[in-house]
Design an enzyme around this catalytic site. Sequence first.
Site, mmCIF file in Angstrom:
data_model
loop_
_atom_site.group_PDB
_atom_site.id
_atom_site.type_symbol
_atom_site.label_atom_id
_atom_site.label_comp_id
_atom_site.label_asym_id
_atom_site.label_seq_id
_atom_site.Cartn_x
_atom_site.Cartn_y
_atom_site.Cartn_z
ATOM 1 N N ASN A 161 10.309 1.361 -7.182
ATOM 2 C CA ASN A 161 11.558 2.061 -6.830
ATOM 3 C C ASN A 161 12.494 1.235 -5.943
ATOM 4 O O ASN A 161 13.703 1.362 -6.043
ATOM 5 C CB ASN A 161 11.271 3.453 -6.246
ATOM 6 C CG ASN A 161 10.463 3.424 -4.977
ATOM 7 O OD1 ASN A 161 9.851 2.418 -4.635
ATOM 8 N ND2 ASN A 161 10.456 4.534 -4.267
ATOM 9 N N GLU A 260 1.795 2.647 2.886
ATOM 10 C CA GLU A 260 3.087 3.354 2.874
ATOM 11 C C GLU A 260 3.057 4.235 1.635
ATOM 12 O O GLU A 260 3.247 3.745 0.516
ATOM 13 C CB GLU A 260 4.246 2.351 2.798
ATOM 14 C CG GLU A 260 4.391 1.479 4.033
ATOM 15 C CD GLU A 260 4.916 2.229 5.241
ATOM 16 O OE1 GLU A 260 5.362 3.383 5.101
ATOM 17 O OE2 GLU A 260 4.862 1.661 6.339
ATOM 18 N N CYS A 294 10.669 7.574 -1.449
ATOM 19 C CA CYS A 294 9.652 8.301 -0.675
ATOM 20 C C CYS A 294 10.314 9.110 0.434
ATOM 21 O O CYS A 294 9.752 10.086 0.910
ATOM 22 C CB CYS A 294 8.649 7.314 -0.095
ATOM 23 S SG CYS A 294 9.444 6.003 0.834
ATOM 24 N N GLU A 468 5.971 -0.426 8.964
ATOM 25 C CA GLU A 468 6.621 -1.655 8.491
ATOM 26 C C GLU A 468 7.978 -1.768 9.160
ATOM 27 O O GLU A 468 8.706 -0.776 9.268
ATOM 28 C CB GLU A 468 6.773 -1.623 6.965
ATOM 29 C CG GLU A 468 5.418 -1.769 6.270
ATOM 30 C CD GLU A 468 5.505 -1.939 4.756
ATOM 31 O OE1 GLU A 468 6.438 -1.388 4.135
ATOM 32 O OE2 GLU A 468 4.617 -2.609 4.194
HETATM 33 P P1 NAP Z 1 1.929 4.062 -7.862
HETATM 34 O O1 NAP Z 1 1.685 4.605 -9.201
HETATM 35 O O2 NAP Z 1 0.986 4.397 -6.781
HETATM 36 O O3 NAP Z 1 2.016 2.486 -8.052
HETATM 37 C C1 NAP Z 1 2.297 1.609 -6.975
HETATM 38 C C2 NAP Z 1 1.689 0.260 -7.272
HETATM 39 O O4 NAP Z 1 0.267 0.380 -7.298
HETATM 40 C C3 NAP Z 1 2.100 -0.316 -8.622
HETATM 41 O O5 NAP Z 1 2.247 -1.707 -8.490
HETATM 42 C C4 NAP Z 1 0.909 0.055 -9.497
HETATM 43 O O6 NAP Z 1 0.759 -0.733 -10.643
HETATM 44 C C5 NAP Z 1 -0.239 -0.159 -8.511
HETATM 45 N N1 NAP Z 1 -1.474 0.520 -8.877
HETATM 46 C C6 NAP Z 1 -1.632 1.651 -9.607
HETATM 47 N N2 NAP Z 1 -2.956 1.943 -9.721
HETATM 48 C C7 NAP Z 1 -3.641 0.988 -9.053
HETATM 49 C C8 NAP Z 1 -5.015 0.748 -8.797
HETATM 50 N N3 NAP Z 1 -5.988 1.542 -9.252
HETATM 51 N N4 NAP Z 1 -5.341 -0.314 -8.059
HETATM 52 C C9 NAP Z 1 -4.395 -1.120 -7.582
HETATM 53 N N5 NAP Z 1 -3.069 -0.972 -7.786
HETATM 54 C C10 NAP Z 1 -2.696 0.087 -8.508
HETATM 55 O O7 NAP Z 1 3.362 4.464 -7.315
HETATM 56 P P2 NAP Z 1 4.764 4.295 -8.052
HETATM 57 O O8 NAP Z 1 4.907 5.395 -9.026
HETATM 58 O O9 NAP Z 1 4.975 2.905 -8.504
HETATM 59 O O10 NAP Z 1 5.752 4.501 -6.807
HETATM 60 C C11 NAP Z 1 6.128 5.733 -6.378
HETATM 61 C C12 NAP Z 1 5.316 6.182 -5.165
HETATM 62 O O11 NAP Z 1 5.461 5.243 -4.128
HETATM 63 C C13 NAP Z 1 5.814 7.486 -4.615
HETATM 64 O O12 NAP Z 1 4.730 8.301 -4.262
HETATM 65 C C14 NAP Z 1 6.582 7.067 -3.381
HETATM 66 O O13 NAP Z 1 6.707 8.070 -2.399
HETATM 67 C C15 NAP Z 1 5.790 5.907 -2.914
HETATM 68 N N6 NAP Z 1 6.595 5.039 -2.044
HETATM 69 C C16 NAP Z 1 6.317 5.054 -0.711
HETATM 70 C C17 NAP Z 1 7.076 4.277 0.148
HETATM 71 C C18 NAP Z 1 6.796 4.279 1.617
HETATM 72 O O14 NAP Z 1 7.257 3.371 2.277
HETATM 73 N N7 NAP Z 1 6.061 5.230 2.167
HETATM 74 C C19 NAP Z 1 8.112 3.493 -0.355
HETATM 75 C C20 NAP Z 1 8.367 3.499 -1.713
HETATM 76 C C21 NAP Z 1 7.580 4.287 -2.550
HETATM 77 P P3 NAP Z 1 0.769 -0.009 -12.087
HETATM 78 O O15 NAP Z 1 2.085 0.658 -12.200
HETATM 79 O O16 NAP Z 1 0.534 -1.093 -13.062
HETATM 80 O O17 NAP Z 1 -0.326 1.001 -12.138
#
Ligand code: NAP
Length: 490
Positions: A161, A260, A294, A468
């Site tokens: 994102n 995060e 997020c 962070e």
């Molecule tokens: P996600 O599905 O958790 O994926 C994040 C990253 O983790 C991707 O690079 C993904 O790769 C990888 N990943 C997925 N499964 C994994 C596993 N089993 N082992 C290791 N890595 C794995 O999240 P997203 O849909 O990309 O992002 C949205 C989420 O991020 C939301 O919940 C949002 O709130 C959160 N977010 C939080 C912050 C913060 O600072 N708190 C900032 C931005 C976003 P793949 O896609 O290949 O699975």
Amino acid sequence: MTSTTLHAGLADIPTGLLIGGRWRAANDGNVFEVENPATGELLASVADAGPGDADAALDAAVAAQRSWARTAPRVRSEILRRAYDLVMSRQDWLAEVMTSEMGKPLAEARGEVAYAAEFLRWFSEEAVRISGDHTTTGDGANRIIVTREPVGPCVLITPWNFPLAMGTRKIAPAVAAGCTMVLKPAPQTPLTSLALAAILQECGLPEGVLNVVTTTDAATVVQRWMSSGKARKISFTGSTGVGKVLLRQAADTVMRSSMELGGNAPFIVCADADIDTAVQGAMAAKMRNMGEACTAANRMYVHRSLASEFSERLAARMAELTVGNGLADGTDVGPLIDAAGRAKVQHLVDDALARGATAVTGGRLPDGPGYFYPPTVLADVSPESELMSTEVFGPVAPVIPFDDEDDVISRANDTDWGLVGYVFTQDIDRAFDLSERLEVGMVGVNTGVVSNPAAPFGGVKQSGLGREGGKVGIDEFLEYKYLSVPRRRR
Ligand code: NAP
């Protein structure tokens, strides 16, 4: 390796794996496609790493760790500072890359480039300010000398994102602290990370310090790193579900962990709020990044005396927005990231409508290509609706009236998440009181924006561990070492 399938304008971006300072194809030659979510057009083919590539990348990071830790802080600082200058000098180009693969409007993408670059500049300043401590034991017998050392090789995992800022928010403090890294970006948005890595190389980052592994098999690649015993730290930004998987894996080798994770931000508008400020704040907190943030306001609790006016004014502002391809002039709202992301948003809206909510604006899928979803305001949302307990991750604002402050605080805190909350009131005492009672890591008071490189970003409860940015951002990448030195007795 440079792909021949790159779209014009993206042709300068390497599409291989960066391992030990060299760009190369995946061992088995696999690639995956990157698509523009506005058009479905294929932008590039990027190396698709497997376990052997993962091992090679971590080995390169481990090999570079010792000399990188001993590299003078000023040298590390100046690499980051050069990177800040170069990123900003290529702001328009990086914004186009990001918009092409992620969808956000160009103006927002330019804003993200500036925000992301600030982490490079901020941590270039922090690199030369890592300090320790020197005291004496209570009995006067020993000196206590406390130094700070880099944690060691780090695993960095980023979401799609904010593809540039989530990268620099980890890479910059790791570089400043003297850590080496393996970075796995999200497969929807690898080009931005690859472009950033090439810039850091150009700025003199030594080989092996940053290794970038693109893959469609995150579970295998990352598990390899987590179980190796060679990586000393995991810094993850993404969903709470994946964060928990990684924390379980981190337990096996007792890795330092920064998380995060997701949010479910309450946005509280009190009876004495300035309604213009509240609507403006709601637009920022909801519509930044098409709601795919997020920090996005997920539940808008508005005092009953203002709820109708607030919903109508917010709906009027939302309805004025132009939805379209982020690369086109005049676009305010781009597409969502992919079909699954959009289907989830539609499901949550349908569920809320079925439970009695009304769509003041939006709420229907448009025809045509691209993963577009219209800006939507829902009034009279039932507390039982799924979107009250789920991160919407789309341009949907549910408005829920409230009567009593104690009640709204207890509803706001009735979630496992605790990233950010927003409070709108003109009474300073009320602002402090409500901010203190919200179980979150960050509060926006009369503002819909909290992110800033100078501030500690992060959440409590299941929204994460660690911070962070800010003065404490570098601490996540440093260990304390204490030397006990007896004092000579004469
Ligand atoms: P996600 O599905 O958790 O994926 C994040 C990253 O983790 C991707 O690079 C993904 O790769 C990888 N990943 C997925 N499964 C994994 C596993 N089993 N082992 C290791 N890595 C794995 O999240 P997203 O849909 O990309 O992002 C949205 C989420 O991020 C939301 O919940 C949002 O709130 C959160 N977010 C939080 C912050 C913060 O600072 N708190 C900032 C931005 C976003 P793949 O896609 O290949 O699975």
